[in-house]
Design an enzyme around this catalytic site. Structure first.
Site, PDB file in Angstrom:
ATOM      1  N   GLY A  11       0.697  -1.737  -0.106  1.00 26.36           N
ATOM      2  CA  GLY A  11      -0.341  -0.060  -0.070  1.00 26.36           C
ATOM      3  C   GLY A  11       0.399   1.201   0.185  1.00 26.36           C
ATOM      4  N   ARG A  25      19.771  10.637  -4.439  1.00 25.98           N
ATOM      5  CA  ARG A  25      20.744  11.741  -4.057  1.00 25.98           C
ATOM      6  C   ARG A  25      21.481  11.321  -3.259  1.00 25.98           C
ATOM      7  NH1 ARG A  25      16.686  17.024  -5.685  1.00 25.98           N
ATOM      8  NH2 ARG A  25      16.257  17.206  -8.140  1.00 25.98           N
ATOM      9  N   ARG A  72       0.964  -5.276  -5.073  1.00 20.84           N
ATOM     10  CA  ARG A  72       1.088  -6.546  -4.159  1.00 20.84           C
ATOM     11  C   ARG A  72       1.371  -7.332  -5.830  1.00 20.84           C
ATOM     12  NH1 ARG A  72      -0.406  -4.200   1.216  1.00 20.84           N
ATOM     13  NH2 ARG A  72      -2.042  -2.798   0.734  1.00 20.84           N
ATOM     14  N   SER A  73       2.219  -8.542  -5.083  1.00 25.08           N
ATOM     15  CA  SER A  73       2.531  -9.313  -6.018  1.00 25.08           C
ATOM     16  C   SER A  73       2.822 -10.117  -5.565  1.00 25.08           C
ATOM     17  CB  SER A  73       4.537  -9.022  -6.523  1.00 25.08           C
ATOM     18  OG  SER A  73       4.750 -10.044  -6.798  1.00 25.08           O
ATOM     19  N   GLY A 102       5.748  -1.795   3.755  1.00 24.92           N
ATOM     20  CA  GLY A 102       5.358  -2.637   5.405  1.00 24.92           C
ATOM     21  C   GLY A 102       5.707  -3.260   5.900  1.00 24.92           C
ATOM     22  N   ASP A 103       4.928  -4.379   6.241  1.00 24.21           N
ATOM     23  CA  ASP A 103       4.868  -5.474   6.434  1.00 24.21           C
ATOM     24  C   ASP A 103       5.938  -6.671   5.381  1.00 24.21           C
ATOM     25  OD1 ASP A 103       2.591  -5.487   6.805  1.00 24.21           O
ATOM     26  OD2 ASP A 103       2.007  -6.850   8.706  1.00 24.21           O
ATOM     27  N   THR A 126       4.551   3.047   5.376  1.00 19.61           N
ATOM     28  CA  THR A 126       3.511   2.978   4.918  1.00 19.61           C
ATOM     29  C   THR A 126       2.330   3.148   6.325  1.00 19.61           C
ATOM     30  OG1 THR A 126       1.545   0.410   6.297  1.00 19.61           O
ATOM     31  CG2 THR A 126       3.918   0.939   7.185  1.00 19.61           C
ATOM     32  N   ASP A 128       0.057   2.403   8.236  1.00 19.62           N
ATOM     33  CA  ASP A 128      -0.253   1.750   9.387  1.00 19.62           C
ATOM     34  C   ASP A 128       0.481   1.815  10.763  1.00 19.62           C
ATOM     35  OD1 ASP A 128      -2.307   0.843   7.813  1.00 19.62           O
ATOM     36  OD2 ASP A 128      -1.621  -0.943   7.701  1.00 19.62           O
ATOM     37  N   ASP A 130       2.398  -0.070  11.561  1.00 14.11           N
ATOM     38  CA  ASP A 130       2.434  -1.358  12.820  1.00 14.11           C
ATOM     39  C   ASP A 130       3.894  -1.766  12.292  1.00 14.11           C
ATOM     40  OD1 ASP A 130       2.508  -1.705  10.392  1.00 14.11           O
ATOM     41  OD2 ASP A 130       1.036  -2.834  10.392  1.00 14.11           O
ATOM     42  N   ARG A 163     -26.264  13.352  16.167  1.00 14.88           N
ATOM     43  CA  ARG A 163     -26.209  12.391  16.191  1.00 14.88           C
ATOM     44  C   ARG A 163     -24.932  11.823  16.623  1.00 14.88           C
ATOM     45  NH1 ARG A 163     -27.753  13.371   9.892  1.00 14.88           N
ATOM     46  NH2 ARG A 163     -29.468  12.746   9.581  1.00 14.88           N
ATOM     47  N   ARG A 172      -6.048  -3.055   8.979  1.00 15.10           N
ATOM     48  CA  ARG A 172      -6.464  -3.829   9.412  1.00 15.10           C
ATOM     49  C   ARG A 172      -6.205  -4.816  10.689  1.00 15.10           C
ATOM     50  NH1 ARG A 172      -5.053  -5.516   3.421  1.00 15.10           N
ATOM     51  NH2 ARG A 172      -3.326  -4.498   4.408  1.00 15.10           N
ATOM     52  N   GLY A 186     -11.302  14.369  19.653  1.00 13.79           N
ATOM     53  CA  GLY A 186     -12.521  13.665  20.960  1.00 13.79           C
ATOM     54  C   GLY A 186     -13.401  13.343  20.573  1.00 13.79           C
TER      55      GLY A 186
HETATM   56  O1  F6P Z   1      -0.855  -1.483   4.717  1.00 15.25           O
HETATM   57  C1  F6P Z   1      -1.821  -0.089   4.688  1.00 15.25           C
HETATM   58  C2  F6P Z   1      -3.449  -0.303   4.674  1.00 15.25           C
HETATM   59  O2  F6P Z   1      -3.342   1.368   3.380  1.00 15.25           O
HETATM   60  C3  F6P Z   1      -3.704  -0.676   5.531  1.00 15.25           C
HETATM   61  O3  F6P Z   1      -4.553   0.388   6.357  1.00 15.25           O
HETATM   62  C4  F6P Z   1      -5.352  -1.535   4.357  1.00 15.25           C
HETATM   63  O4  F6P Z   1      -6.151  -2.324   5.215  1.00 15.25           O
HETATM   64  C5  F6P Z   1      -4.900  -1.560   3.274  1.00 15.25           C
HETATM   65  O5  F6P Z   1      -3.508  -0.996   2.704  1.00 15.25           O
HETATM   66  C6  F6P Z   1      -5.291  -1.759   2.201  1.00 15.25           C
HETATM   67  O6  F6P Z   1      -4.779  -1.972   1.148  1.00 15.25           O
HETATM   68  P1  F6P Z   1      -5.214  -1.732  -0.568  1.00 15.25           P
HETATM   69  O7  F6P Z   1      -5.203  -0.528  -1.352  1.00 15.25           O
HETATM   70  O8  F6P Z   1      -4.861  -3.066  -1.610  1.00 15.25           O
HETATM   71  O9  F6P Z   1      -7.436  -2.229  -0.689  1.00 15.25           O
END
Ligand code: F6P
Length: 324
Positions: A11, A25, A72-73, A102-103, A126, A128, A130, A163, A172, A186
């Site tokens: 992502g 650079r 994503r491959s 990311g991971d 990323t 996230d 994470d 509301r 995720r 808040g």
């Molecule tokens: O890992 C980054 C992220 O944005 C997550 O927060 C999210 O769940 C996921 O990628 C969404 O992935 P995609 O763009 O492939 O739907």
């Protein structure tokens, strides 16, 4: 080491371009030839690899997305795909790689290094946040601010109509965006994958809050154990049995992945990009360059993906106390 390559994968996140710029650079500054691989591991397999120059990264520091594109491959998960990628890199004489992602990206990089031994340094890209081994990831700050801006706007209309809004943010497996945008915005409640969500308790608190508040904001990370915002809203509505109260759901979605990176993200991206090239020259081979307590640190991929980065201890308590 004379030739290195850089790619972005998984992502995308705001600040990836600033990171690519820093890698290119710094490499040129250190006398290296640098190549850009398009579409992450997909481009590595297809041989979509081009020489980059200082001007290749002009005017991108402020832009979201990634000029190298991302993917994503599935093919890279196969030994045949990885062998094709290795052949394409060796044809060009590439001796070191910088992987921004990311991971998932680092899981691929770890396997690739174990099989073929090309030194690879990761940069944490990323939204996230994470990844173990860095206090913040590139793009997180921008994503939180995007979510916050949306929450502020929703709060206006929530208050105007008395509301209860359930706002779904990305995450995720991690609740960092939910927690920080929840504190900043808040929110009355924040629901995250890291902790068990007790809907009975939420309903009880919402009933109590009615004595002092007419509207409420509930931030839900998409991977919460009780489901996404729509599912949770329906469960709460069912339990609360209040026909006078209106419940609404807003899913922020991919808006959180775009936009100009904040100053914090640009600085972090630039530091990590420079550190990645320096790490390769220092002889690091399968590490992520991150920033912890203001210092650059190199953490092995196995730890970045294997260890869990916990939410900041007091954050959930803070939300509970400040929402009364
Ligand atoms: O890992 C980054 C992220 O944005 C997550 O927060 C999210 O769940 C996921 O990628 C969404 O992935 P995609 O763009 O492939 O739907």
């Amino acid at each position: 080491m004379k030739k290195i390559a850089v790619f972005t994968s998984g992502g995308d996140s705001p600040g990836m371009n600033a990171c690519i710029r820093a890698v290119v650079r710094t490499a040129i500054y250190k006398g290296l030839e640098v190549y850009g691989i398009s579409r992450g591991y997909e481009g590595m397999i297809d041989g979509d690899i081009k020489r980059m120059h200082s001007h290749s990264v002009s005017n991108i520091v402020q832009r979201g997305g990634t000029i190298l594109k991302s993917a994503r491959s599935m093919e890279f998960r196969t030994p045949e795909g990885r062998k094709k990628a290795y052949d394409n890199l060796t044809k060009l004489g590439i001796e070191g790689i910088v992987a921004i992602g990311g991971d998932g990206t680092f899981t691929g990089a770890k396997v690739f290094f174990e099989e073929f031994g090309i030194p690879t340094i990761g940069c944490p890209g990323t939204i996230d946040n994470d990844l173990y081994g860095t206090d913040y990831t590139i793009g997180f700050d921008t994503a939180v601010n995007t979510a916050l801006e949306a929450i502020d706007k929703i709060r206006d209309t929530a208050a105007a109509h008395d509301r209860i809004f359930f706002i779904e943010v990305m995450g995720r497996d991690a609740g960092f965006i939910a927690v920080e945008s929840g504190i900043g915005g808040g929110a009355e409640f924040v629901m995250v994958p890291e902790t068990k969500t007790d809907l009975n308790n939420v309903v009880k608190s919402l009933k109590n809050l009615r004595k002092t508040k007419t509207s409420s904001i509930i931030v839900v990370a998409e991977g919460d154990d009780e489901g996404n915002a729509e599912t949770i809203m329906k469960k709460v509505k069912e339990k609360i049995k209040d026909s006078h109260k209106e419940f609404k759901v807003t899913t922020l979605g991919h808006i959180q992945r775009g936009g100009n990176p904040t100053a914090r993200d640009r600085v972090l991206a630039s530091r990590c990009g420079m550190a990645a090239v320096e790490g390769l020259l220092l002889g690091h081979q399968y590490h992520m360059a991150g920033v912890m307590n203001q210092e650059v640190v190199y953490t092995p991929f196995a730890d970045c993906i294997g260890k869990t980065k916990p939410l900041i201890k007091d954050h959930l308590k803070l939300i509970e106390i400040l929402s009364i």
